[in-house]
Design an enzyme around this catalytic site. Structure first.
Site, short mmCIF file in Angstrom:
data_model
loop_
_atom_site.label_atom_id
_atom_site.label_comp_id
_atom_site.label_asym_id
_atom_site.label_seq_id
_atom_site.Cartn_x
_atom_site.Cartn_y
_atom_site.Cartn_z
N ARG A 120 -10.30 -11.56 2.01
CA ARG A 120 -11.13 -12.62 1.45
C ARG A 120 -10.41 -13.97 1.48
NH1 ARG A 120 -11.47 -9.34 -4.13
NH2 ARG A 120 -11.16 -7.65 -2.66
N LYS A 156 0.84 -1.20 0.00
CA LYS A 156 0.00 0.00 0.00
C LYS A 156 0.87 1.25 0.00
CE LYS A 156 -3.90 -1.88 2.65
NZ LYS A 156 -4.94 -1.67 1.63
N1 BES Z 1 -8.18 -3.82 4.47
C1 BES Z 1 -8.27 -3.41 3.12
C2 BES Z 1 -9.56 -2.66 2.82
C3 BES Z 1 -9.61 -1.24 3.31
C4 BES Z 1 -8.86 -0.26 2.69
C5 BES Z 1 -10.44 -0.90 4.33
C6 BES Z 1 -8.95 1.03 3.13
C7 BES Z 1 -10.54 0.41 4.76
C8 BES Z 1 -9.80 1.37 4.16
C9 BES Z 1 -8.26 -4.64 2.20
O1 BES Z 1 -7.47 -5.68 2.63
C10 BES Z 1 -7.72 -4.19 0.90
O2 BES Z 1 -6.59 -3.80 0.85
N2 BES Z 1 -8.54 -4.25 -0.15
C11 BES Z 1 -8.15 -3.81 -1.43
C12 BES Z 1 -8.67 -4.79 -2.44
C13 BES Z 1 -8.17 -4.58 -3.83
C14 BES Z 1 -6.70 -4.91 -3.90
C15 BES Z 1 -8.95 -5.45 -4.77
C16 BES Z 1 -8.74 -2.43 -1.66
O3 BES Z 1 -9.87 -2.18 -1.23
O4 BES Z 1 -8.04 -1.59 -2.22
MN MN Z 2 -5.45 -5.48 2.00
#
Ligand code: BES
Ligand code: MN
Ligand code: ZN
Length: 494
Positions: free
Chosen positions: A351, A277
């Site tokens: 997931r 990230k």
């Molecule tokens: N934990 C995150 C989701 C999230 C991001 C929650 C920001 C709250 C604030 C999750 O694990 C994630 O990173 N999801 C990705 C999925 C994508 C790579 C398909 C996302 O939402 O960017």
């Molecule tokens: Mn994630």
């Protein structure tokens, strides 16, 4: 803070502060009218001078009123009487306790619960007051070397009479149990990733088990490997922190009653893994275990309430880290269900851990399974910070959860879950991929989970937008403990 009941007419109630309500349009509540009469019109006088308007959330503090036993009277605005709802009542209650904590009063007698809120009982109102009091006095200063000033307000009594005493007691008990669950979820969320590890979550579950006589079962890496949870294990590969899967069992009903299974996403820190990230606000990914926290908080609340229901709480906990041993984009893993997954993005890890936890849940022969997860940023874009996303192929279960969310002021909004979206998860090399592109990102995430939830009734709550607040108010919200507890309470009494 300690809560109790107190009988008597408001003007005769002794204490440091008496709290009564006033409506907009110059209308006094029943208790306020009694105070007004006993004090020879102190409140009507305040209305006349423009100091008291009853606007929702406004407060007026009066000292030493003649004919009133309490040292102070706090008049709280309830807004227009015909616009009174659960939400406006809770808002007024929060304002009351916020104002109370700013006085020097060590104790208070609260006469707000008499208000006629449509579709709400006296006990509901008391519960709302208790949760409002606990909400505005919640603190998280365990990691500060200088603690905040201790709270002056120690005791809160709710006015009651013979007819209402039992309802008031019930409201206090329920509000306290619920607040204890919400506070646990908030605190677990607020604790940083170097404290709140998977092991810490497991230890918290053990403590709950001891205090509330729950059964606890903790699966460590060896167990998880033996279960062939290849999807879960792919997420923890880059981390030195031992993963845990925690099962807490609450048996409040006969063994023949199938349990509700709650599954919480417990990523104690989500860096994104190799699909790392950006640095901006990455600290907030300590909150990526809020689904797990809400499961532990709900288990605590229902156990303290002694609900007549069976519930299994599963916490799937690990870290998502990049390292030389971490899963790489393109890696293919075999889940416990036997289905293979091409991991195109290691940041779609929630997931992956939930998939195996869902398969694991089959062994409990559940009445239904609800997973709770900070799953997608896309859900925050879709629904903002007001509603959690609700996904379910089961209309009846969805309706139950929607209703519970409304009743608990912890709302959800139903999102679509349709086969057509599954196409986005197509993989050339495995059964399917773990991402489906940006369009409908929260829906394809739910569709991924759906593939592991075919053998029971199931719903998924995406709490990415509701589990914590960002900015200057940064902190866990404790959501959706109130929703889940209310859902289970309604099931227990059905
Ligand atoms: N934990 C995150 C989701 C999230 C991001 C929650 C920001 C709250 C604030 C999750 O694990 C994630 O990173 N999801 C990705 C999925 C994508 C790579 C398909 C996302 O939402 O960017
Ligand atoms: Mn994630
Ligand atoms: Zn995550």
């Amino acid at each position: 803070m300690e809560f109790s009941t107190k009988a008597g007419s408001p003007e005769k109630l002794k204490g440091a502060c008496l709290v009564v309500g006033a409506y907009a349009d110059r209308k006094l509540s029943a208790s306020a009218s009694l105070v007004d009469a006993a004090s020879k019109g102190a409140l009507t006088n305040a209305i006349k001078h423009g100091d008291l308007n009853g606007k929702r959330g406004s407060t007026l503090l009066l000292h030493g009123l003649p004919g009133i036993q309490a040292e102070r009277v706090l008049v709280v605005g309830l807004g227009k009487q015909d616009e009174l709802t659960d939400r406006t009542f809770a808002e007024a209650a929060r304002a009351a306790f916020r104002a109370l904590t700013q006085t020097g009063a060590k104790d208070a007698v609260v006469c707000l619960a008499e208000a006629a809120v449509p579709k709400r009982t006296h006990a509901d109102n008391v519960r709302q007051c208790v949760t409002a009091a606990r909400e505005v006095t919640y603190r998280f200063d365990v990691l500060k070397s200088k603690k905040e000033e201790p709270l002056v307000l120690k005791k809160v009594a709710f006015a009651s009479d013979k007819a209402s005493a039992a309802a008031v007691e019930a409201g206090i008990a329920e509000g306290t149990a619920l607040s204890n669950g919400i506070d646990l979820a908030k605190t677990l969320g607020n604790l940083p990733g170097n404290v709140c590890t998977p092991t810490y979550l497991a230890d918290t579950a053990k403590k709950l088990a001891r205090e509330f006589h729950l059964k606890v079962d903790i699966l460590d890496r060896k167990h998880i490997e033996a279960l062939k949870m290849g999807s879960f294990l792919s997420v923890t590969r880059g981390s030195d922190e031992p993963p845990k899967i925690v099962c807490l069992t609450y048996s409040g009903a006969a063994a023949k009653n199938a349990p509700v299974v709650l599954i919480g996403k417990g990523i104690t820190f989500d860096t994104g893994g190799i699909s790392i990230k950006p640095a901006d606000a990455m600290d907030e990914m300590k909150y990526d275990m809020c689904g797990a926290a809400s499961v532990l908080g709900t288990m605590r609340a229902i156990a303290e309430m002694n609900l007549k229901i069976n519930v299994v709480g599963i916490v799937a906990a690990c870290e998502n880290m990049p390292s030389g041993t971490a899963t790489k984009p393109g890696d293919i893993v075999t889940s416990m269900s036997g289905q293979t997954v091409e991991i195109l993005n290691t940041d779609a890890e929630g997931r992956l851990i939930l998939a195996d936890a869902l398969t694991y849940a089959e062994r409990f022969k559940p009445a239904c399974v609800i997973d709770i997860a900070t799953l997608t940023g896309a859900c925050v874009i879709a629904l903002g910070n007001i509603n959690s996303g609700l996904f379910s192929p089961d209309d009846q279960l969805a309706a139950e959860l929607l209703a519970a969310g409304q009743a608990a002021s912890d709302p959800t909004w139903r999102m679509p879950l349709e086969e057509e979206y599954q196409e986005q998860l197509k993989s050339n090399f495995a059964d399917f991929a773990n991402i489906g592109g940006r369009p409908g990102g929260s829906i394809t995430a739910a569709c991924f989970l759906w593939r592991f939830a075919k053998n029971f009734r199931w719903a998924h709550l995406d709490i990415a937008g509701t589990a914590w607040k960002s900015g200057s108010a940064k902190g866990g919200t404790g959501r959706p403990v109130a929703l889940l507890t209310t859902f289970l309470k309604q099931r227990a009494s059905a």
